[in-house]
Design an enzyme around this catalytic site. Structure first.
Site, PDB file in Angstrom:
ATOM      1  N   ASP A  11       0.881  -1.158   0.000  1.00  0.00           N
ATOM      2  CA  ASP A  11       0.000   0.000   0.000  1.00  0.00           C
ATOM      3  C   ASP A  11       0.924   1.215   0.000  1.00  0.00           C
ATOM      4  OD1 ASP A  11      -1.604   2.149   0.654  1.00  0.00           O
ATOM      5  OD2 ASP A  11      -2.685   1.107   2.254  1.00  0.00           O
ATOM      6  N   HIS A  18      -8.466   4.911   2.499  1.00  0.00           N
ATOM      7  CA  HIS A  18      -7.926   3.574   2.246  1.00  0.00           C
ATOM      8  C   HIS A  18      -8.729   2.813   1.197  1.00  0.00           C
ATOM      9  CE1 HIS A  18      -4.963   3.561   5.506  1.00  0.00           C
ATOM     10  NE2 HIS A  18      -5.873   4.129   6.275  1.00  0.00           N
ATOM     11  N   GLN A  94       3.025   4.108   2.895  1.00  0.00           N
ATOM     12  CA  GLN A  94       2.690   3.529   4.217  1.00  0.00           C
ATOM     13  C   GLN A  94       3.350   2.178   4.505  1.00  0.00           C
ATOM     14  OE1 GLN A  94      -1.579   3.189   5.242  1.00  0.00           O
ATOM     15  NE2 GLN A  94      -1.576   1.032   4.775  1.00  0.00           N
ATOM     16  N   ASP A 131      -7.895  -7.346   0.269  1.00  0.00           N
ATOM     17  CA  ASP A 131      -7.679  -6.053   0.928  1.00  0.00           C
ATOM     18  C   ASP A 131      -8.556  -5.956   2.166  1.00  0.00           C
ATOM     19  OD1 ASP A 131      -6.553  -3.473   1.297  1.00  0.00           O
ATOM     20  OD2 ASP A 131      -8.375  -2.573   0.477  1.00  0.00           O
ATOM     21  N   TYR A 233       0.219  -0.118  15.003  1.00  0.00           N
ATOM     22  CA  TYR A 233      -0.681  -0.230  13.865  1.00  0.00           C
ATOM     23  C   TYR A 233      -0.251   0.667  12.715  1.00  0.00           C
ATOM     24  CZ  TYR A 233      -4.685  -0.528  10.894  1.00  0.00           C
ATOM     25  OH  TYR A 233      -5.473  -0.732   9.804  1.00  0.00           O
ATOM     26  N   LYS A 236      -3.344  -2.770   7.795  1.00  0.00           N
ATOM     27  CA  LYS A 236      -3.424  -4.227   7.854  1.00  0.00           C
ATOM     28  C   LYS A 236      -2.442  -4.852   6.877  1.00  0.00           C
ATOM     29  CE  LYS A 236      -5.991  -6.269  10.828  1.00  0.00           C
ATOM     30  NZ  LYS A 236      -5.263  -6.997  11.851  1.00  0.00           N
ATOM     31  N   ASP A 238      -2.694  -6.793   4.353  1.00  0.00           N
ATOM     32  CA  ASP A 238      -3.520  -7.325   3.276  1.00  0.00           C
ATOM     33  C   ASP A 238      -2.765  -8.374   2.473  1.00  0.00           C
ATOM     34  OD1 ASP A 238      -5.400  -5.413   4.141  1.00  0.00           O
ATOM     35  OD2 ASP A 238      -4.376  -3.882   2.968  1.00  0.00           O
ATOM     36  N   SER A 247      -4.296 -31.199 -12.985  1.00  0.00           N
ATOM     37  CA  SER A 247      -3.333 -32.295 -13.149  1.00  0.00           C
ATOM     38  C   SER A 247      -2.642 -32.680 -11.846  1.00  0.00           C
ATOM     39  CB  SER A 247      -2.270 -31.945 -14.198  1.00  0.00           C
ATOM     40  OG  SER A 247      -2.886 -31.601 -15.401  1.00  0.00           O
TER      41      SER A 247
HETATM   42  P1  13P Z   1      -5.350  -0.724   4.677  1.00  0.00           P
HETATM   43  O1  13P Z   1      -4.611  -1.753   5.468  1.00  0.00           O
HETATM   44  O2  13P Z   1      -5.977  -1.329   3.465  1.00  0.00           O
HETATM   45  O3  13P Z   1      -4.488   0.448   4.378  1.00  0.00           O
HETATM   46  O4  13P Z   1      -6.581  -0.228   5.560  1.00  0.00           O
HETATM   47  C1  13P Z   1      -6.299   0.339   6.801  1.00  0.00           C
HETATM   48  C2  13P Z   1      -7.474   0.906   7.512  1.00  0.00           C
HETATM   49  O5  13P Z   1      -7.263   1.482   8.548  1.00  0.00           O
HETATM   50  C3  13P Z   1      -8.834   0.771   6.995  1.00  0.00           C
HETATM   51  O6  13P Z   1      -9.765   1.430   7.817  1.00  0.00           O
HETATM   52  P1  13P Z   2      -7.287 -32.444 -14.494  1.00  0.00           P
HETATM   53  O1  13P Z   2      -7.092 -33.884 -14.119  1.00  0.00           O
HETATM   54  O2  13P Z   2      -6.588 -32.061 -15.745  1.00  0.00           O
HETATM   55  O3  13P Z   2      -6.957 -31.527 -13.370  1.00  0.00           O
HETATM   56  O4  13P Z   2      -8.863 -32.268 -14.848  1.00  0.00           O
HETATM   57  C1  13P Z   2      -9.831 -32.226 -13.858  1.00  0.00           C
HETATM   58  C2  13P Z   2     -10.867 -31.222 -14.219  1.00  0.00           C
HETATM   59  O5  13P Z   2     -10.725 -30.441 -15.115  1.00  0.00           O
HETATM   60  C3  13P Z   2     -12.063 -31.166 -13.370  1.00  0.00           C
HETATM   61  O6  13P Z   2     -12.827 -30.023 -13.604  1.00  0.00           O
HETATM   62 MG    MG Z   3      -4.290   1.925   3.157  1.00  0.00          MG
HETATM   63 MG    MG Z   4      -4.985  -2.228   1.870  1.00  0.00          MG
END
Ligand code: 13P
Ligand code: 13P
Ligand code: MG
Ligand code: MG
Length: 369
Positions: A11, A18, A94, A131, A233, A236, A238, A247
């Site tokens: 961030d 935010h 930040q 986020d 603080y 977060k 995120d 496969s």
């Molecule tokens: P961020 O961690 O996404 O910056 O958000 C912080 C926050 O205080 C949200 O209220």
């Molecule tokens: P795979 O064995 O190739 O992962 O296929 C499984 C599949 O596509 C189930 O949706």
């Molecule tokens: Mg932020």
């Molecule tokens: Mg964030």
């Protein structure tokens, strides 16, 4: 030659507050990464966002924890911070916690998830970006992808998955790690990862005899906890995660199925609340209500000779409408609690917020009963 996919995110400024990403920051990042691609540092890249987080998805052949790649990401965040400062975006820079960058971005503020692998005949991956929450938000969905037969049909019906997977779990407070083999140690695994602020699933490994070598991680979560790094603080942690699919691994549809349940996570307003995790298409990764609720985006790519073919915006799918609706209902319900737990985080998780400062002020007013 092996391919590495790295998601490195920070961030470096929110717009407004935010809530989301200003396009000028992404333009700056693209400019930096385009130069690095021309210079051969990376083989491909995709710049995107989730909420106010700048997300660099990088493909290269330099392995995990590579100094050149981490330095590139750091310098890109620095350049974007300058743009954020010029626009006076909120919290510019930040997540860049120190000026003393030494070549590894771990512990410096940004979040990192990286996987190195021998590309298979076809190599589908999903990049999950969240986020307004912390890395523990991935515990439940990753558990479901790789250990829950009610989520992942392949665990039951695909012989190459039937043996299960190995979970690497971090104790982020003690800085220790442990591996647990599932299904044999399923209950032990759940005993610890249910405490999602302390124990965080870091990586998943296949077992011997499957289609993917047991030494190659097939999923990785960023576990960087900003509060533990900075001691107070600072926003977060995120988180992001990369999951390889098909496969012998969960199908793409199995990897994204856990997010039909908008489970309760920590984060939201001031990183101090419990609320639902809402899966959204990229256009809706713009948390605004009470700075949330928490969002998760899933971008699908096919990796082809070091190129990222994509992204496909997986949660844009109408089939996630019910999960979004449920998340909104849960958000209404949780908000009605205001400052009361369990909407507000439990006391031990509030330690790294601004609440202790308020409590210190009140301390002397308490008299013995
Ligand atoms: P961020 O961690 O996404 O910056 O958000 C912080 C926050 O205080 C949200 O209220
Ligand atoms: P795979 O064995 O190739 O992962 O296929 C499984 C599949 O596509 C189930 O949706
Ligand atoms: Mg932020
Ligand atoms: Mg964030």
């Amino acid at each position: 030659m092996k391919t590495t996919v790295s998601i490195i995110k920070a961030d470096v400024g929110g717009w407004p507050g935010h809530s989301t990403m200003h396009p000028a920051l992404m333009d700056e990042a693209k400019k930096e990464l385009e130069k690095a691609k021309k210079a051969g540092v990376i083989t491909d890249f995709h710049v995107t966002y989730c909420g106010d987080d700048l997300e660099l998805i990088l493909a290269h052949n330099k392995g995990v924890d590579n100094k050149e790649v981490h330095t590139l990401a750091w310098n890109t965040f620095k350049a974007a911070t300058e743009v954020a400062k010029s626009l006076k975006l909120y919290g510019a820079g930040q997540d860049l916690l120190s000026d003393a960058f030494s070549g590894n971005i771990k512990g410096m503020g940004p979040g990192v998830a990286e996987l190195e692998f021998e590309e298979r005949k076809s190599e589908p991956i999903i990049c999950f970006l969240m986020d307004k929450t912390d890395p523990g938000a991935f515990n439940l969905p990753i558990y479901k992808m790789f250990a829950d037969p009610f989520n992942t049909a392949g665990l039951v019906i695909d012989p190459s998955m039937h043996a299960g997977f190995v979970f690497e779990v971090y104790d982020v407070y003690e800085n220790k790690k442990k591996t647990l083999s599932v299904p044999e140690e399923l209950y032990d695994l759940l005993a610890i990862i249910g405490n999602k602020s302390k124990y965080i699933i870091k990586r998943i490994y296949p077992k011997k005899g499957g289609k993917v070598p047991e030494t190659e991680a097939v999923a990785c979560v960023s576990t960087d906890k900003l509060s533990l790094i900075a001691g107070e603080y600072v926003g977060k942690d995120d988180p992001v995660a990369i999951v390889r699919c098909q496969s012998g691994l969960p199908a793409v549809g199995e990897a994204i199925e856990p997010f039909t349940f908008p489970h309760l996570v920590s984060g939201w307003m001031r990183g101090s609340h419990v609320g639902p995790l809402m899966p959204v298409g990229l256009a809706d990764a713009t948390p605004s209500r009470f700075d949330g609720p928490t969002r998760v985006v899933a971008l699908g790519f096919q990796v082809a000779n070091g190129k990222l073919i994509g992204p496909v915006d997986m949660f844009k799918d109408k089939a996630y409408d019910n999960a979004r609706q449920k998340a909104n209902k849960i958000a209404d319900y949780m908000r009605r609690h205001g400052p009361f737990e369990p909407h507000r985080l439990p006391a031990e998780d509030m330690e790294y917020t601004t609440l202790p400062k308020v409590l210190t002020k009140l301390k002397d007013r308490f008299k013995q009963i």
